[in-house]
Scaffold this motif. Sequence first.
Motif, PDB file in Angstrom:
ATOM      1  N   ILE A   1       0.842  -1.203   0.000  1.00 30.39           N
ATOM      2  CA  ILE A   1       0.000   0.000   0.000  1.00 30.39           C
ATOM      3  C   ILE A   1       0.872   1.246   0.000  1.00 30.39           C
ATOM      4  CG2 ILE A   1      -1.718   1.325   1.276  1.00 30.39           C
ATOM      5  CD1 ILE A   1      -2.806  -1.202  -0.033  1.00 30.39           C
ATOM      6  N   LYS A   2       1.911   1.257   0.822  1.00 34.15           N
ATOM      7  CA  LYS A   2       2.798   2.424   0.892  1.00 34.15           C
ATOM      8  C   LYS A   2       3.497   2.649  -0.448  1.00 34.15           C
ATOM      9  CE  LYS A   2       5.040   3.292   4.699  1.00 34.15           C
ATOM     10  NZ  LYS A   2       6.025   3.263   5.821  1.00 34.15           N
ATOM     11  N   ALA A   3       3.872   1.560  -1.110  1.00 33.28           N
ATOM     12  CA  ALA A   3       4.525   1.682  -2.418  1.00 33.28           C
ATOM     13  C   ALA A   3       3.568   2.249  -3.461  1.00 33.28           C
ATOM     14  CB  ALA A   3       5.042   0.311  -2.867  1.00 33.28           C
ATOM     15  N   LEU A   4       2.320   1.793  -3.451  1.00 28.10           N
ATOM     16  CA  LEU A   4       1.341   2.299  -4.405  1.00 28.10           C
ATOM     17  C   LEU A   4       1.027   3.768  -4.134  1.00 28.10           C
ATOM     18  CD1 LEU A   4      -1.162  -0.709  -4.693  1.00 28.10           C
ATOM     19  CD2 LEU A   4       0.872  -0.208  -6.060  1.00 28.10           C
ATOM     20  N   GLU A   5       0.987   4.158  -2.871  1.00 26.66           N
ATOM     21  CA  GLU A   5       0.754   5.571  -2.536  1.00 26.66           C
ATOM     22  C   GLU A   5       1.931   6.433  -3.000  1.00 26.66           C
ATOM     23  OE1 GLU A   5      -1.958   6.734  -1.662  1.00 26.66           O
ATOM     24  OE2 GLU A   5      -3.072   5.026  -0.853  1.00 26.66           O
ATOM     25  N   ALA A   6       3.140   5.924  -2.848  1.00 31.69           N
ATOM     26  CA  ALA A   6       4.318   6.665  -3.317  1.00 31.69           C
ATOM     27  C   ALA A   6       4.295   6.801  -4.834  1.00 31.69           C
ATOM     28  CB  ALA A   6       5.599   5.965  -2.849  1.00 31.69           C
ATOM     29  N   ASP A   7       3.913   5.725  -5.512  1.00 28.24           N
ATOM     30  CA  ASP A   7       3.797   5.774  -6.969  1.00 28.24           C
ATOM     31  C   ASP A   7       2.768   6.817  -7.391  1.00 28.24           C
ATOM     32  OD1 ASP A   7       4.430   4.803  -9.610  1.00 28.24           O
ATOM     33  OD2 ASP A   7       2.520   3.733  -9.610  1.00 28.24           O
ATOM     34  N   ALA A   8       1.662   6.894  -6.650  1.00 24.17           N
ATOM     35  CA  ALA A   8       0.618   7.880  -6.958  1.00 24.17           C
ATOM     36  C   ALA A   8       1.116   9.309  -6.725  1.00 24.17           C
ATOM     37  CB  ALA A   8      -0.624   7.615  -6.110  1.00 24.17           C
ATOM     38  N   ASP A   9       1.960   9.512  -5.710  1.00 23.51           N
ATOM     39  CA  ASP A   9       2.546  10.839  -5.469  1.00 23.51           C
ATOM     40  C   ASP A   9       3.440  11.251  -6.632  1.00 23.51           C
ATOM     41  OD1 ASP A   9       1.332  11.256  -3.016  1.00 23.51           O
ATOM     42  OD2 ASP A   9       2.983  10.389  -1.871  1.00 23.51           O
ATOM     43  N   TYR A  10       4.277  10.326  -7.093  1.00 20.90           N
ATOM     44  CA  TYR A  10       5.170  10.626  -8.214  1.00 20.90           C
ATOM     45  C   TYR A  10       4.365  10.923  -9.478  1.00 20.90           C
ATOM     46  CZ  TYR A  10       8.660  10.066 -11.882  1.00 20.90           C
ATOM     47  OH  TYR A  10       9.467  10.286 -12.981  1.00 20.90           O
ATOM     48  N   GLN A  11       3.375  10.074  -9.747  1.00 25.27           N
ATOM     49  CA  GLN A  11       2.563  10.268 -10.943  1.00 25.27           C
ATOM     50  C   GLN A  11       1.736  11.553 -10.861  1.00 25.27           C
ATOM     51  OE1 GLN A  11       2.858   8.438 -13.638  1.00 25.27           O
ATOM     52  NE2 GLN A  11       4.316   7.067 -12.620  1.00 25.27           N
ATOM     53  N   ALA A  12       1.311  11.931  -9.662  1.00 28.04           N
ATOM     54  CA  ALA A  12       0.573  13.187  -9.497  1.00 28.04           C
ATOM     55  C   ALA A  12       1.440  14.356  -9.947  1.00 28.04           C
ATOM     56  CB  ALA A  12       0.151  13.362  -8.038  1.00 28.04           C
ATOM     57  N   GLY A  13       2.734  14.307  -9.587  1.00 26.23           N
ATOM     58  CA  GLY A  13       3.656  15.350 -10.034  1.00 26.23           C
ATOM     59  C   GLY A  13       3.800  15.357 -11.548  1.00 26.23           C
ATOM     60  N   GLU A  14       3.948  14.178 -12.134  1.00 20.49           N
ATOM     61  CA  GLU A  14       4.072  14.096 -13.598  1.00 20.49           C
ATOM     62  C   GLU A  14       2.804  14.593 -14.289  1.00 20.49           C
ATOM     63  OE1 GLU A  14       5.355  10.433 -15.321  1.00 20.49           O
ATOM     64  OE2 GLU A  14       7.463  10.997 -15.012  1.00 20.49           O
ATOM     65  N   PHE A  15       1.628  14.142 -13.815  1.00 16.47           N
ATOM     66  CA  PHE A  15       0.371  14.558 -14.423  1.00 16.47           C
ATOM     67  C   PHE A  15       0.207  16.076 -14.352  1.00 16.47           C
ATOM     68  CE2 PHE A  15      -1.583  10.192 -13.306  1.00 16.47           C
ATOM     69  CZ  PHE A  15      -1.228   9.691 -14.540  1.00 16.47           C
ATOM     70  N   LEU A  16       0.563  16.657 -13.207  1.00 13.76           N
ATOM     71  CA  LEU A  16       0.427  18.103 -13.054  1.00 13.76           C
ATOM     72  C   LEU A  16       1.326  18.828 -14.051  1.00 13.76           C
ATOM     73  CD1 LEU A  16      -0.834  20.455 -11.517  1.00 13.76           C
ATOM     74  CD2 LEU A  16       1.056  20.319  -9.886  1.00 13.76           C
TER      75      LEU A  16
END
Length: 329
Positions: free
Chosen positions: A184-199
Motif C-alpha cells: 500500500i505504501k509503495a502504491l501511494e508513493a507511486d501515486a505521489d510521483y505520478q501526481a507530479g508528472e500529471f500536473l
Amino acid sequence: MKKVQPLKNGSEADNYLYQGIARPIVDICETILSHKEVFRPKKIKFYIHQNLDVNASAKKMPKSLKNFFSDNHYLIEINQGAILFIHRTILDFFHNKNFMPKVKSEDDVDISWLSSNLSLYKNIPANRQRIEYAGNITILSSIIFFYHEMAHVLRGHLDYIGENYSMSMLAMDDEYDLRINNIIKALEADADYQAGEFLGIMFNREKELFYKVLEINNDLDFFKKATMAARFSFQLLDNKFKSKKYHLPHTRFEVFLEGLLNKINIDQDKALEIATGLFIGMEKACNTFGYRSHRQPAEIEEDGEQYRSLTAHLLYQLESELNFYRQKK
C-alpha cells in the motif's frame, strides 16, 4: 448529480467557497478529463462531495450500476471537508504578517462574513489578499489530490488491490502483515510521483487555464504555488492522520517534486532553487507557527532511506503485475 454542491444557502461565505474555490477545481478537473486520449481505456468521472470528512478517493463504479457504466468506469471524489480543512489551515498559517504573502497592515479587512457562516473559520485574523492566496493554494492542493487519485486508476492500483486483497486484509493491523502495508505504501508513493508528472503534463497543455484560475503570469509562479500546495498538503495530512500507509511528508514531497520536474517545461535550475528555498522556509515557518511535525529527524531520514531502497524496489517488482491491470479492458 451536480459536480459540486454549495456548502450553505445563499451566504457570502458560500458564494466565495463555491465560486472562488470549488468551481475552479471542477473546471480544471473537467478540462483534464476532456483529454480522453490520456485515459483510454479508462473512463473517469469527478465530483466534489458534500461530506465534511477530510478525504479524497478513487473507486470503481459498483457492479450494481453495470447497466449504466462499463467495467472501466471509475469515480474520483474530493470531499468538501478536505477542501475546507486545507483552506482553513492555510489561512490560519497566513495570519502571521511575517509570512508570505506580505501585505500592509491597512490591507486587513473584516472576514466575519466567512467566520460567521462557517465555524471552521472563527478567530482567524486575515485579509482578502491572504484569503485569495490561500484559495489558490487550496485549488492546487485539490488538483494534486485529484491527480493522486487518478494515478491509482490509471496505474492499475485499484484493480490490482481489488482482485488480490480483500477489505478485511487491508484493515489488518500494520504489524500483522507487513507486506500488505508495504505494498500500500509503495502504491501511494507511486501515486505521489505520478501526481507530479500529471500536473506537469497538464500544465504544459492547459497553461492559459491555470494562469487564469490561479491569477499568475509566469511559469515559475505556478511552480512556486504548486510546490507550496504539495508541501502544505502532505504535512497537514500527516499531522492530522499520522497514517503508516504513506511515507512521511518530506519523502512524499521529494517524490512528487521529482515527478513534476520530470515533465514540466520550466527552467530546472531556477525551479530547484525555488523548491529548495521554499522547503527550508516552510519548514522554519511551520516550526515557528506551531505546525511542527510530530516526526523526529532520525525517523524522517530513515523514511527517506526506506523509500529509496524498499519502496522503489517493491514498485519495480510489482511493475509487470500493475501493467497487466493498466492494460486490462
